[in-house]
Write a protein that holds these residues in place. Structure first.
Motif, PDB file in Angstrom:
ATOM      1  N   THR A   1      -0.454  -4.597  58.408  1.00 21.93           N
ATOM      2  CA  THR A   1      -0.831  -3.714  59.509  1.00 21.93           C
ATOM      3  C   THR A   1       0.384  -3.332  60.329  1.00 21.93           C
ATOM      4  N   ALA A   2       1.274  -4.286  60.600  1.00 24.48           N
ATOM      5  CA  ALA A   2       2.486  -4.006  61.368  1.00 24.48           C
ATOM      6  C   ALA A   2       3.377  -3.024  60.616  1.00 24.48           C
ATOM      7  N   VAL A   3       3.485  -3.192  59.296  1.00 26.34           N
ATOM      8  CA  VAL A   3       4.300  -2.274  58.477  1.00 26.34           C
ATOM      9  C   VAL A   3       3.688  -0.880  58.497  1.00 26.34           C
ATOM     10  N   ARG A   4       2.367  -0.793  58.342  1.00 24.25           N
ATOM     11  CA  ARG A   4       1.688   0.505  58.367  1.00 24.25           C
ATOM     12  C   ARG A   4       1.905   1.197  59.705  1.00 24.25           C
ATOM     13  N   LYS A   5       1.762   0.463  60.817  1.00 24.92           N
ATOM     14  CA  LYS A   5       1.973   1.039  62.151  1.00 24.92           C
ATOM     15  C   LYS A   5       3.425   1.481  62.322  1.00 24.92           C
ATOM     16  N   CYS A   6       4.354   0.706  61.806  1.00 27.63           N
ATOM     17  CA  CYS A   6       5.772   1.048  61.900  1.00 27.63           C
ATOM     18  C   CYS A   6       6.052   2.368  61.153  1.00 27.63           C
ATOM     19  N   ILE A   7       5.507   2.487  59.932  1.00 26.25           N
ATOM     20  CA  ILE A   7       5.716   3.712  59.135  1.00 26.25           C
ATOM     21  C   ILE A   7       5.052   4.903  59.810  1.00 26.25           C
ATOM     22  N   ASN A   8       3.809   4.754  60.230  1.00 27.81           N
ATOM     23  CA  ASN A   8       3.094   5.859  60.882  1.00 27.81           C
ATOM     24  C   ASN A   8       3.772   6.267  62.181  1.00 27.81           C
ATOM     25  N   GLY A   9       4.232   5.294  62.958  1.00 21.92           N
ATOM     26  CA  GLY A   9       4.928   5.606  64.206  1.00 21.92           C
ATOM     27  C   GLY A   9       6.239   6.346  63.948  1.00 21.92           C
ATOM     28  N   ALA A  10       6.984   5.928  62.919  1.00 20.60           N
ATOM     29  CA  ALA A  10       8.237   6.600  62.581  1.00 20.60           C
ATOM     30  C   ALA A  10       7.979   8.036  62.129  1.00 20.60           C
ATOM     31  N   ILE A  11       6.941   8.220  61.339  1.00 22.85           N
ATOM     32  CA  ILE A  11       6.602   9.572  60.860  1.00 22.85           C
ATOM     33  C   ILE A  11       6.207  10.460  62.031  1.00 22.85           C
ATOM     34  N   GLU A  12       5.407   9.960  62.930  1.00 23.12           N
ATOM     35  CA  GLU A  12       5.006  10.745  64.107  1.00 23.12           C
ATOM     36  C   GLU A  12       6.224  11.109  64.953  1.00 23.12           C
ATOM     37  N   SER A  13       7.120  10.169  65.114  1.00 19.41           N
ATOM     38  CA  SER A  13       8.344  10.435  65.888  1.00 19.41           C
ATOM     39  C   SER A  13       9.188  11.518  65.227  1.00 19.41           C
ATOM     40  N   LEU A  14       9.294  11.463  63.892  1.00 15.50           N
ATOM     41  CA  LEU A  14      10.062  12.487  63.145  1.00 15.50           C
ATOM     42  C   LEU A  14       9.387  13.859  63.254  1.00 15.50           C
ATOM     43  N   LYS A  15       8.063  13.882  63.175  1.00 19.13           N
ATOM     44  CA  LYS A  15       7.340  15.146  63.311  1.00 19.13           C
ATOM     45  C   LYS A  15       7.626  15.807  64.647  1.00 19.13           C
ATOM     46  N   LYS A  16       7.608  15.030  65.720  1.00 24.12           N
ATOM     47  CA  LYS A  16       7.860  15.570  67.064  1.00 24.12           C
ATOM     48  C   LYS A  16       9.255  16.160  67.151  1.00 24.12           C
ATOM     49  N   LYS A  17      10.218  15.517  66.508  1.00 27.26           N
ATOM     50  CA  LYS A  17      11.597  15.977  66.594  1.00 27.26           C
ATOM     51  C   LYS A  17      11.883  17.164  65.678  1.00 27.26           C
ATOM     52  N   LEU A  18      11.144  17.265  64.591  1.00 23.96           N
ATOM     53  CA  LEU A  18      11.402  18.329  63.613  1.00 23.96           C
ATOM     54  C   LEU A  18      10.566  19.578  63.842  1.00 23.96           C
ATOM     55  N   ILE A  19       9.400  19.408  64.420  1.00 26.09           N
ATOM     56  CA  ILE A  19       8.501  20.571  64.565  1.00 26.09           C
ATOM     57  C   ILE A  19       8.551  21.136  65.951  1.00 26.09           C
TER      58      ILE A  19
ATOM     59  N   ASP B   1      12.923   3.647  48.139  1.00 25.30           N
ATOM     60  CA  ASP B   1      12.903   2.570  47.153  1.00 25.30           C
ATOM     61  C   ASP B   1      11.543   2.444  46.467  1.00 25.30           C
ATOM     62  N   GLY B   2      10.530   3.126  46.993  1.00 25.79           N
ATOM     63  CA  GLY B   2       9.208   3.152  46.364  1.00 25.79           C
ATOM     64  C   GLY B   2       8.431   1.850  46.479  1.00 25.79           C
ATOM     65  N   MET B   3       8.745   1.060  47.469  1.00 23.14           N
ATOM     66  CA  MET B   3       8.022  -0.208  47.638  1.00 23.14           C
ATOM     67  C   MET B   3       6.680   0.038  48.307  1.00 23.14           C
ATOM     68  N   THR B   4       5.726  -0.817  48.009  1.00 17.39           N
ATOM     69  CA  THR B   4       4.416  -0.719  48.650  1.00 17.39           C
ATOM     70  C   THR B   4       4.478  -1.359  50.031  1.00 17.39           C
ATOM     71  N   LYS B   5       3.476  -1.068  50.827  1.00 20.26           N
ATOM     72  CA  LYS B   5       3.419  -1.654  52.172  1.00 20.26           C
ATOM     73  C   LYS B   5       3.269  -3.166  52.101  1.00 20.26           C
ATOM     74  N   VAL B   6       2.563  -3.656  51.095  1.00 19.19           N
ATOM     75  CA  VAL B   6       2.393  -5.102  50.918  1.00 19.19           C
ATOM     76  C   VAL B   6       3.737  -5.745  50.592  1.00 19.19           C
ATOM     77  N   ALA B   7       4.509  -5.120  49.697  1.00 21.89           N
ATOM     78  CA  ALA B   7       5.811  -5.665  49.321  1.00 21.89           C
ATOM     79  C   ALA B   7       6.769  -5.650  50.509  1.00 21.89           C
ATOM     80  N   ILE B   8       6.716  -4.580  51.306  1.00 18.21           N
ATOM     81  CA  ILE B   8       7.579  -4.496  52.491  1.00 18.21           C
ATOM     82  C   ILE B   8       7.187  -5.590  53.493  1.00 18.21           C
ATOM     83  N   SER B   9       5.888  -5.796  53.662  1.00 22.55           N
ATOM     84  CA  SER B   9       5.443  -6.825  54.611  1.00 22.55           C
ATOM     85  C   SER B   9       5.912  -8.208  54.163  1.00 22.55           C
ATOM     86  N   ASP B  10       5.883  -8.491  52.849  1.00 21.74           N
ATOM     87  CA  ASP B  10       6.387  -9.767  52.341  1.00 21.74           C
ATOM     88  C   ASP B  10       7.894  -9.888  52.579  1.00 21.74           C
TER      89      ASP B  10
END
Length: 162
Positions: A144-162, A128-137
């Motif tokens: 910070t919670a949104v950033r950690k959520c996104i980074n954690g999800a990306i790390e989890s996907l990397k482990k499963k894909l690579i 949807d192209g929303m910013t982290k600030v817009a998602i947090s609102d």
């Protein structure tokens, strides 16, 4: 005057120059004129080669219009242009498409293993192209919670894909 033929090597002992009025001048070899005659013959050879090049290679232009089989004028460049892929390019494109489909399939499977919050946050951020600030609102969480959520999800996907 345009020259069409080269003088044979056997006949290069002298040089015949034809004037515009039809008269001719013959330059014969003596100790001083041999180099001059050779230069004149070399210049004639260059003129003949240029004429041959023009005659065989330059008479058609890709910008020239030609009449196709249906009576329509089209550019000669359009006729000789081949935009089709080579067999190797087709094979590489097919393999690339297959690899992309496999990666997308793996990504979808890995996305189902994320938490619903991570799935929703990634969808809002990447698709949807929303910013982290817009998602947090929207989610009522800190940026910070949104950033950690996104980074954690990306790390989890990397482990499963690579």
């Amino acid at each position: 005057m345009t020259r069409f033929f080269k003088t044979s090597l056997k006949k290069r002992t002298n040089y015949i120059y034809f004037h515009a009025d039809g008269t001719k001048t013959v330059i014969e070899t003596n100790g001083d004129t041999e180099v001059f005659i050779e230069l004149l013959h070399d210049e004639d050879d260059e003129a003949v080669n240029k004429y041959r090049h023009y005659e065989y290679y330059v008479t058609q232009s890709l910008d020239q219009t030609v009449n196709n089989d249906y009576g329509k004028d089209i550019s000669l460049g359009d006729v000789v242009t081949d935009d089709a892929l080579t067999p190797l390019e087709e094979l590489l494109a097919w393999e690339s498409t297959k690899e992309q489909e496999q990666l997308i399939s793996k990504l979808r499977m890995a996305m189902t293993e994320l938490t619903p919050l991570q799935q929703d946050t990634l969808k809002l951020f990447f698709f949807d192209g929303m910013t982290k600030v817009a998602i947090s609102d929207l989610q009522g969480k800190s940026e910070t919670a949104v950033r950690k959520c996104i980074n954690g999800a990306i790390e989890s996907l990397k482990k499963k894909l690579i």
